[in-house]
Write a protein that holds these residues in place. Structure first.
Motif, PDB file in Angstrom:
ATOM      1  N   LEU A  68       0.975  -1.326   0.152  1.00 32.89           N
ATOM      2  CA  LEU A  68       0.125  -0.230   0.042  1.00 32.89           C
ATOM      3  C   LEU A  68       0.971   1.207  -0.050  1.00 32.89           C
ATOM      4  CD1 LEU A  68      -2.695  -1.024   2.363  1.00 32.89           C
ATOM      5  CD2 LEU A  68      -3.141  -0.336   0.424  1.00 32.89           C
ATOM      6  N   GLY A  69       1.871   1.283   0.910  1.00 28.21           N
ATOM      7  CA  GLY A  69       2.876   2.500   0.721  1.00 28.21           C
ATOM      8  C   GLY A  69       3.407   2.773  -0.482  1.00 28.21           C
ATOM      9  N   ALA A  70       3.779   1.764  -1.323  1.00 25.14           N
ATOM     10  CA  ALA A  70       4.415   2.014  -2.346  1.00 25.14           C
ATOM     11  C   ALA A  70       3.402   2.313  -3.552  1.00 25.14           C
ATOM     12  CB  ALA A  70       5.108   0.581  -2.953  1.00 25.14           C
ATOM     13  N   ALA A  71       2.444   1.938  -3.398  1.00 26.08           N
ATOM     14  CA  ALA A  71       1.194   2.462  -4.187  1.00 26.08           C
ATOM     15  C   ALA A  71       1.290   2.172  -5.722  1.00 26.08           C
ATOM     16  CB  ALA A  71       1.032   3.932  -4.050  1.00 26.08           C
ATOM     17  N   SER A  72       2.028   0.804  -5.974  1.00 28.31           N
ATOM     18  CA  SER A  72       2.347   1.106  -7.421  1.00 28.31           C
ATOM     19  C   SER A  72       1.175   0.283  -8.129  1.00 28.31           C
ATOM     20  CB  SER A  72       3.170  -0.327  -7.805  1.00 28.31           C
ATOM     21  OG  SER A  72       3.300  -0.925  -8.844  1.00 28.31           O
ATOM     22  N   ARG A 119       1.688   7.071  -5.914  1.00 28.90           N
ATOM     23  CA  ARG A 119       1.308   7.901  -4.954  1.00 28.90           C
ATOM     24  C   ARG A 119       0.059   7.683  -4.215  1.00 28.90           C
ATOM     25  NH1 ARG A 119       1.695  11.454  -9.488  1.00 28.90           N
ATOM     26  NH2 ARG A 119      -0.387  12.241  -9.124  1.00 28.90           N
ATOM     27  N   ASN A 120       0.119   7.976  -2.927  1.00 26.11           N
ATOM     28  CA  ASN A 120      -1.057   7.739  -2.233  1.00 26.11           C
ATOM     29  C   ASN A 120      -1.466   8.954  -1.322  1.00 26.11           C
ATOM     30  OD1 ASN A 120       0.453   7.823   0.370  1.00 26.11           O
ATOM     31  ND2 ASN A 120       1.309   5.968  -0.042  1.00 26.11           N
ATOM     32  N   ALA A 121      -2.517   8.864  -0.683  1.00 28.67           N
ATOM     33  CA  ALA A 121      -3.203   9.920  -0.016  1.00 28.67           C
ATOM     34  C   ALA A 121      -2.530  10.168   1.570  1.00 28.67           C
ATOM     35  CB  ALA A 121      -4.548   9.432   0.297  1.00 28.67           C
ATOM     36  N   LEU A 122      -1.466   9.489   1.720  1.00 29.75           N
ATOM     37  CA  LEU A 122      -0.743   9.826   3.369  1.00 29.75           C
ATOM     38  C   LEU A 122       0.051  11.183   3.133  1.00 29.75           C
ATOM     39  CD1 LEU A 122       1.140   6.320   3.711  1.00 29.75           C
ATOM     40  CD2 LEU A 122      -1.069   7.438   4.846  1.00 29.75           C
ATOM     41  N   GLU A 123      -0.374  11.954   4.342  1.00 25.25           N
ATOM     42  CA  GLU A 123       0.531  13.164   4.551  1.00 25.25           C
ATOM     43  C   GLU A 123       1.883  12.783   4.764  1.00 25.25           C
ATOM     44  OE1 GLU A 123      -0.714  16.160   3.752  1.00 25.25           O
ATOM     45  OE2 GLU A 123      -2.781  15.512   3.478  1.00 25.25           O
ATOM     46  N   PRO A 171      -3.352   4.266 -14.084  1.00 28.29           N
ATOM     47  CA  PRO A 171      -2.352   5.092 -13.314  1.00 28.29           C
ATOM     48  C   PRO A 171      -2.411   4.764 -11.953  1.00 28.29           C
ATOM     49  CG  PRO A 171      -3.255   6.707 -14.711  1.00 28.29           C
ATOM     50  CD  PRO A 171      -4.166   5.313 -14.992  1.00 28.29           C
ATOM     51  N   THR A 172      -3.619   4.245 -11.578  1.00 21.24           N
ATOM     52  CA  THR A 172      -3.881   3.770 -10.064  1.00 21.24           C
ATOM     53  C   THR A 172      -4.616   2.494 -10.018  1.00 21.24           C
ATOM     54  OG1 THR A 172      -6.017   4.950  -9.681  1.00 21.24           O
ATOM     55  CG2 THR A 172      -3.920   6.278  -9.206  1.00 21.24           C
ATOM     56  N   PRO A 173      -4.498   1.636  -9.050  1.00 23.90           N
ATOM     57  CA  PRO A 173      -5.577   0.509  -8.980  1.00 23.90           C
ATOM     58  C   PRO A 173      -6.902   1.342  -8.710  1.00 23.90           C
ATOM     59  CG  PRO A 173      -3.504   0.429  -7.645  1.00 23.90           C
ATOM     60  CD  PRO A 173      -3.534   1.753  -7.856  1.00 23.90           C
ATOM     61  N   ARG A 174      -7.864   0.517  -9.399  1.00 21.71           N
ATOM     62  CA  ARG A 174      -9.294   1.138  -9.466  1.00 21.71           C
ATOM     63  C   ARG A 174     -10.189   0.042  -9.325  1.00 21.71           C
ATOM     64  NH1 ARG A 174      -9.584   4.094 -14.915  1.00 21.71           N
ATOM     65  NH2 ARG A 174      -8.164   5.338 -14.284  1.00 21.71           N
ATOM     66  N   ARG A 175     -11.681   0.320  -9.010  1.00 20.03           N
ATOM     67  CA  ARG A 175     -12.503  -0.371  -8.999  1.00 20.03           C
ATOM     68  C   ARG A 175     -13.425  -0.191 -10.464  1.00 20.03           C
ATOM     69  NH1 ARG A 175     -15.763   0.374  -3.554  1.00 20.03           N
ATOM     70  NH2 ARG A 175     -17.512  -1.188  -4.546  1.00 20.03           N
ATOM     71  N   ALA A 176     -14.250  -1.270 -11.032  1.00 24.48           N
ATOM     72  CA  ALA A 176     -15.013  -0.975 -12.074  1.00 24.48           C
ATOM     73  C   ALA A 176     -16.364  -0.918 -11.324  1.00 24.48           C
ATOM     74  CB  ALA A 176     -14.800  -2.193 -13.105  1.00 24.48           C
ATOM     75  N   PHE A 198      -5.103   5.601  -3.487  1.00 27.46           N
ATOM     76  CA  PHE A 198      -4.339   5.653  -4.567  1.00 27.46           C
ATOM     77  C   PHE A 198      -4.561   6.946  -5.376  1.00 27.46           C
ATOM     78  CE2 PHE A 198      -5.364   1.339  -3.624  1.00 27.46           C
ATOM     79  CZ  PHE A 198      -4.181   0.757  -3.273  1.00 27.46           C
ATOM     80  N   THR A 199      -3.632   8.030  -5.265  1.00 26.40           N
ATOM     81  CA  THR A 199      -3.878   9.384  -5.903  1.00 26.40           C
ATOM     82  C   THR A 199      -3.013   9.328  -7.261  1.00 26.40           C
ATOM     83  OG1 THR A 199      -2.261  10.206  -4.506  1.00 26.40           O
ATOM     84  CG2 THR A 199      -4.502  10.248  -3.832  1.00 26.40           C
TER      85      THR A 199
END
Length: 292
Positions: free
Chosen positions: A108-112, A151-155, A210-215, A146-147
């Protein structure tokens, strides 16, 4: 490059607050590759492997809370019955040595976009628990986590503490295509989770945008089409349309692993196959309950 090694979670948060540029490390299966190939060289490494509470999991309010340091091997052996989709994805990660070190929290941290843990977490409506020393805890739905590419939503001062997800209430499947059978980055991947009590289907796409996503359109369509009483076979037309909607949800690129067109085609096939497997399991379980 400095090496920070806290022992407690409080010390880890304090170190991250003081050094926002420090890169967290769990198994190091992504971070060390980037460093070895000089792709990314952070100002410091924040090693979290000695923080014991990150390696624990438990249940609360009917949900599983899985620490960010729980390895893929333990997800398979200890939680495979409750999170079968995530366990299937974990089995496809690297070699046994990598599964013994790597973690879903690190993934999750790597957000690949190609992270194997991401599609089943999306399909299962997981929520990521993040924390900072200054602001405390906040919960981030996986669909919002996943942004961008890696990249992820972590500050900058936040760390992933755990993820939360309900135990499987119905069949779950994960499938991926790679350029070989083992130790491979996904060309594309797909996860499905049936939620019979809610009469709902969850999905997750990997290495397809570009990010993992739902359909989401595919989820809404097939949730309406299925006979949740489980009395009939999966309608071929519904399965076909489901695959098409999953395909349309992707926005893949051409790269060394495959073309965008191939990824779209493969996702439609994976979606139909996993839906069929999951529906057959659901029908068998429903028939078994009625027979007893």
């Amino acid at each position: 490059m400095d090496f920070l090694r806290p022992v407690t979670w409080e010390d880890a948060l304090a170190a991250k607050a003081e050094r926002p540029g420090a890169r967290p490390v769990q198994g190091g299966t992504d971070v060390m590759v980037e460093i070895n190939f000089d792709v990314h060289r952070p100002e410091a490494l924040l090693d979290l492997t000695r923080v014991r509470e990150l390696t624990e999991w438990d249940t609360a309010d009917g949900r599983l809370r899985v620490g960010a340091g729980v390895t893929y091997t333990r997800l398979i052996t200890e939680l495979g019955g409750r999170l079968p989709g995530l366990a299937q994805a974990s089995r496809t990660v690297g070699s046994p040595q990598i599964r013994n070190r790597g973690t879903a929290g690190g993934n999750l941290g790597a957000a690949s976009p190609a992270g194997d843990a991401h599609p089943p977490l999306l399909a299962g409506d997981a929520v990521i628990e993040a924390e900072s020393a200054a602001r405390g805890t906040r919960m981030i739905p996986a669909a919002e986590f996943f942004t961008g590419v890696k990249r992820n939503a972590l500050e900058p001062d936040e760390l992933i503490r755990a993820f939360w997800t309900a135990p499987a209430s119905g069949p779950q499947y994960f499938s991926k295509i790679g350029t070989r059978n083992a130790m491979v980055i996904a060309v594309c991947s797909f996860a499905i989770a049936l939620h019979p009590e809610e009469r709902r289907v969850g999905t997750g796409l990997g290495s397809a945008a570009p990010t993992p996503r739902r359909a989401t359109e595919a989820e809404a369509f097939i949730s309406r089409e299925l006979d949740w009483e489980g009395r009939g076979p999966l309608p071929a037309a519904a399965a076909q349309r489901f695959g098409e909607l999953v395909r349309d949800a992707a926005s893949p690129i051409d790269d060394v692993r495959g073309t965008g067109d191939y990824r779209r085609h493969a996702l439609a096939v994976l979606a139909r196959r996993t839906l069929t497997w999951a529906w057959n399991d659901h029908r068998a379980a429903t028939t078994g309950r009625e027979a007893s």
